[in-house]
Write a protein that holds these residues in place. Structure first.
Motif, PDB file in Angstrom:
ATOM      1  N   GLY A  96      21.394  38.863  13.934  1.00  0.00           N
ATOM      2  CA  GLY A  96      21.899  39.042  15.293  1.00  0.00           C
ATOM      3  C   GLY A  96      20.976  38.557  16.392  1.00  0.00           C
ATOM      4  O   GLY A  96      21.137  38.954  17.549  1.00  0.00           O
ATOM      5  N   SER A 228      22.582  34.439   8.449  1.00  0.00           N
ATOM      6  CA  SER A 228      23.249  34.561   9.746  1.00  0.00           C
ATOM      7  C   SER A 228      22.341  34.047  10.864  1.00  0.00           C
ATOM      8  O   SER A 228      21.933  32.896  10.810  1.00  0.00           O
ATOM      9  CB  SER A 228      23.699  36.000   9.957  1.00  0.00           C
ATOM     10  N   LYS A 390      36.250  37.227  16.260  1.00  0.00           N
ATOM     11  CA  LYS A 390      35.852  37.157  17.669  1.00  0.00           C
ATOM     12  C   LYS A 390      36.989  36.711  18.588  1.00  0.00           C
ATOM     13  O   LYS A 390      37.929  36.061  18.157  1.00  0.00           O
ATOM     14  CB  LYS A 390      34.663  36.195  17.813  1.00  0.00           C
ATOM     15  N   GLU A 404      24.849  36.117  22.041  1.00  0.00           N
ATOM     16  CA  GLU A 404      24.227  34.821  22.338  1.00  0.00           C
ATOM     17  C   GLU A 404      23.937  34.664  23.825  1.00  0.00           C
ATOM     18  O   GLU A 404      23.005  33.947  24.199  1.00  0.00           O
ATOM     19  CB  GLU A 404      25.111  33.670  21.833  1.00  0.00           C
ATOM     20  N   ASP A 473      32.552  34.754  11.541  1.00  0.00           N
ATOM     21  CA  ASP A 473      31.522  34.953  12.573  1.00  0.00           C
ATOM     22  C   ASP A 473      31.249  33.645  13.302  1.00  0.00           C
ATOM     23  O   ASP A 473      30.815  33.640  14.452  1.00  0.00           O
ATOM     24  CB  ASP A 473      30.235  35.521  11.981  1.00  0.00           C
TER      25      ASP A 473
HETATM   26  C1  DHB Z   1      25.008  37.296  13.638  1.00  0.00           C
HETATM   27  C2  DHB Z   1      26.387  37.450  13.644  1.00  0.00           C
HETATM   28  C3  DHB Z   1      27.111  36.919  14.681  1.00  0.00           C
HETATM   29  O1  DHB Z   1      28.445  37.025  14.722  1.00  0.00           O
HETATM   30  C4  DHB Z   1      26.463  36.240  15.712  1.00  0.00           C
HETATM   31  O2  DHB Z   1      27.198  35.747  16.709  1.00  0.00           O
HETATM   32  C5  DHB Z   1      25.082  36.077  15.669  1.00  0.00           C
HETATM   33  C6  DHB Z   1      24.359  36.604  14.640  1.00  0.00           C
HETATM   34  C7  DHB Z   1      24.227  37.890  12.503  1.00  0.00           C
HETATM   35  O3  DHB Z   1      24.830  38.561  11.659  1.00  0.00           O
HETATM   36  O4  DHB Z   1      23.023  37.660  12.449  1.00  0.00           O
END
Ligand code: DHB
Length: 521
Positions: A96, A228, A390, A404, A473
């Motif tokens: 994240g 991620s 999303k 972000e 994601d």
């Molecule tokens: C992660 C997940 C997301 O949807 C994102 O926008 C940025 C990072 C993650 O799991 O690290």
């Protein structure tokens, strides 16, 4: 401020040669014994030496995050192991784009991530936990969180920790912490937003390389891993090796004077190419309803973003893998189906018993199973995946609510736009309706595609890229573009998608360890 004092101390460190604080103390370990279950489910007793919370820069901004742990196997199942020249698994635990610390770990694989990984909500926003520490602020957004950094899961939903698996396979494991987007100092200044995390990971690599011959392991065989946001940073670390655009940031921290190039890169579901991800997302998932609203997203916005993807994709001038030819928005659906999705479903179905396969096919009649191969259309695949995670735009939210937006915050500003379209449609009162002047540079610092586009000679040449087919994601094109761009440069790319797996899955960790042995051998 930080920059001034950091500059002063790094200058003095330089004039007196290598900074003493960056010398690895080879005797400062504790010997630990642990049981690690390998990828095949077999338990191993591992005796290892553990170095804890080594600050990897001479002038840390926050040593809680700018520290790394080192684990070196000495005995596995009663048999002595000499890891002096073993490959080094460099496993980040970022999720994240949040802060990630190894300072309180009591052994291998114990990294903690402030706030946990965002698992839902618009724009992947995540709110840090209240116990995040004295310097963590609260952030915009209300994403659900789950505990634990770098939370990869296998097909059974069990946790996969590549640090532990790497140690049990006889590798040296370096686990770096890194600053993340929610950190603020007492004046309210954000000190973990872009490009802090990548600068920290580079500084950690430099520390390891500067201690070549002292730190166990082969510093010419560093293999980075991450999932991620951690996968994005791993791919960025691999793509940007020794790029001069980070020099001033590394100097400020008093990073060791050594190469930050890595040998090989593992990236699972990398959330990267952020400034193009809104368009890519709508190209991929634009016609799917959202999980949060149950409605198809604003189609005017979605269509405008899809047009941006078409333009961007054309500008990349990429050729698809396996002789596919030029990749464009007009053929990318076919490309994904042929190159990734059908082979992924085929592999999945081939591994099932005849009875289980029949059951699966009866429940998923969009798949034609013939001659041992699965075929289906893109439209049916999208229906099969169903709700997208999303809303739109997925990354540069008009109301700055995406994680972000926080990643591109600066100074005392928590969240900012990083695309022209996001800024133009801002709903928070941004009078200029434009991105800030420092944003273009920040985007290059954060995007592996920038470095691949420049054919960066310091990039790693071996790539392992994985993504679940149900991971919304980000767009499925993001990993595919990364792979195609690297393949076009002649790099060694091992890329496949895990059928029906979601965000953060890692269902072939044993194959990854075999791959490390192959490419580093
Ligand atoms: C992660 C997940 C997301 O949807 C994102 O926008 C940025 C990072 C993650 O799991 O690290």
């Amino acid at each position: 401020g930080f920059a001034l004092s950091a500059n002063a101390s790094s200058a003095s460190a330089k004039s007196s040669g290598a900074s003493d604080s960056l010398v690895f103390d080879k005797d400062a370990y504790t010997e630990l014994t642990t049981t690690i279950t390998d990828a095949d489910g077999t338990d191993h007793t591992v005796v290892y030496h553990f170095w804890k919370a080594i600050t990897y820069v001479a002038s840390p901004v926050d040593a809680k995050y700018q520290s790394l742990n080192v684990s070196v196997p000495v005995k596995i199942d009663g048999k002595a192991v000499d890891a002096t020249n073993a490959p080094i698994v460099f496993a980040n635990a970022v999720g994240g784009y949040m802060p990630s610390s190894v300072a309180d770990a009591t052994g291998v694989g114990g990294a903690e991530m402030t706030g946990g990984m965002p698992t839902g909500g618009a724009g992947g926003s995540a709110s840090p936990s209240a116990s995040a520490g004295p310097s963590a602020s609260s952030s915009a957004g209300t994403g659900e969180v789950q505990s634990g950094g770098n939370a990869m899961v296998n097909a059974q939903g069990g946790m996969v920790n590549l640090g532990k698996l790497g140690l049990a396979a006889g590798y040296v494991v370096v686990e770096p912490g890194a600053r993340g987007r929610t950190l603020t100092d007492s004046a309210g200044t954000y000190y973990g937003t872009a490009p802090a995390a990548i600068v920290d990971l580079k500084a950690a690599v430099r520390y390891v390389r500067a201690n070549k011959g002292v730190i166990p392991g082969n510093t010419d065989r560093i293999v980075s891993t991450g999932t991620s946001a951690g996968g994005a940073l791993s791919s960025l670390l691999g793509a940007s090796g020794d790029s001069p655009i980070y020099d001033k940031y590394l100097k400020e921290l008093g990073a060791a004077d050594a190469s930050d190039a890595i040998f090989a890169t593992g990236a699972w579901c990398p959330i990267t190419d952020l400034e193009h991800a809104d368009g890519a997302y709508e190209f991929n998932w634009g016609t799917n309803v959202t999980a949060s609203t149950g409605k198809v997203v604003d189609q005017t916005v979605s269509k405008a973003l899809r047009a941006q993807f078409a333009e961007y994709q054309a500008s990349l001038r990429l050729r698809g893998l396996n002789g596919f030819g030029p990749l464009t928005a007009r053929n990318y659906d076919d490309y994904l189906v042929q190159t990734y999705l059908q082979p992924s479903a085929t592999k999945y179905l081939a591994a099932l018993s005849e009875a289980d396969r029949a059951t699966y096919l009866a429940a998923n009649t969009f798949i034609t199973w013939s001659g041992g191969r699965a075929t289906f259309t893109w439209a049916d695949f999208l229906t099969h995946v169903g709700a997208r995670k999303k809303t739109t735009p997925a990354f540069d939210a008009f109301d700055l609510s995406a994680g972000e937006n926080n990643e591109f915050g600066a100074g005392t500003t928590e969240a900012r736009h990083f695309t022209a379209y996001g800024a133009k449609n801002d709903t928070t009162g941004l009078s200029t309706k434009r991105v800030a002047s420092d944003i273009p540079e920040k985007l290059d610092l954060m995007n592996p595609m920038h470095h691949i586009g420049e054919e960066n000679p310091g990039r790693s040449r071996h790539w392992w890229i994985r993504l679940g087919t149900k991971d919304s994601d980000t767009s499925l094109t993001v990993s595919a573009n990364l792979a195609a761009a690297l393949d076009d440069l002649g790099d060694d790319v091992d890329h496949l998608y895990y059928w029906d797996e979601g965000h953060g899955s890692n269902v072939d960790p044993g194959d990854f360890l075999t791959w490390i042995a192959k490419v580093t051998g």
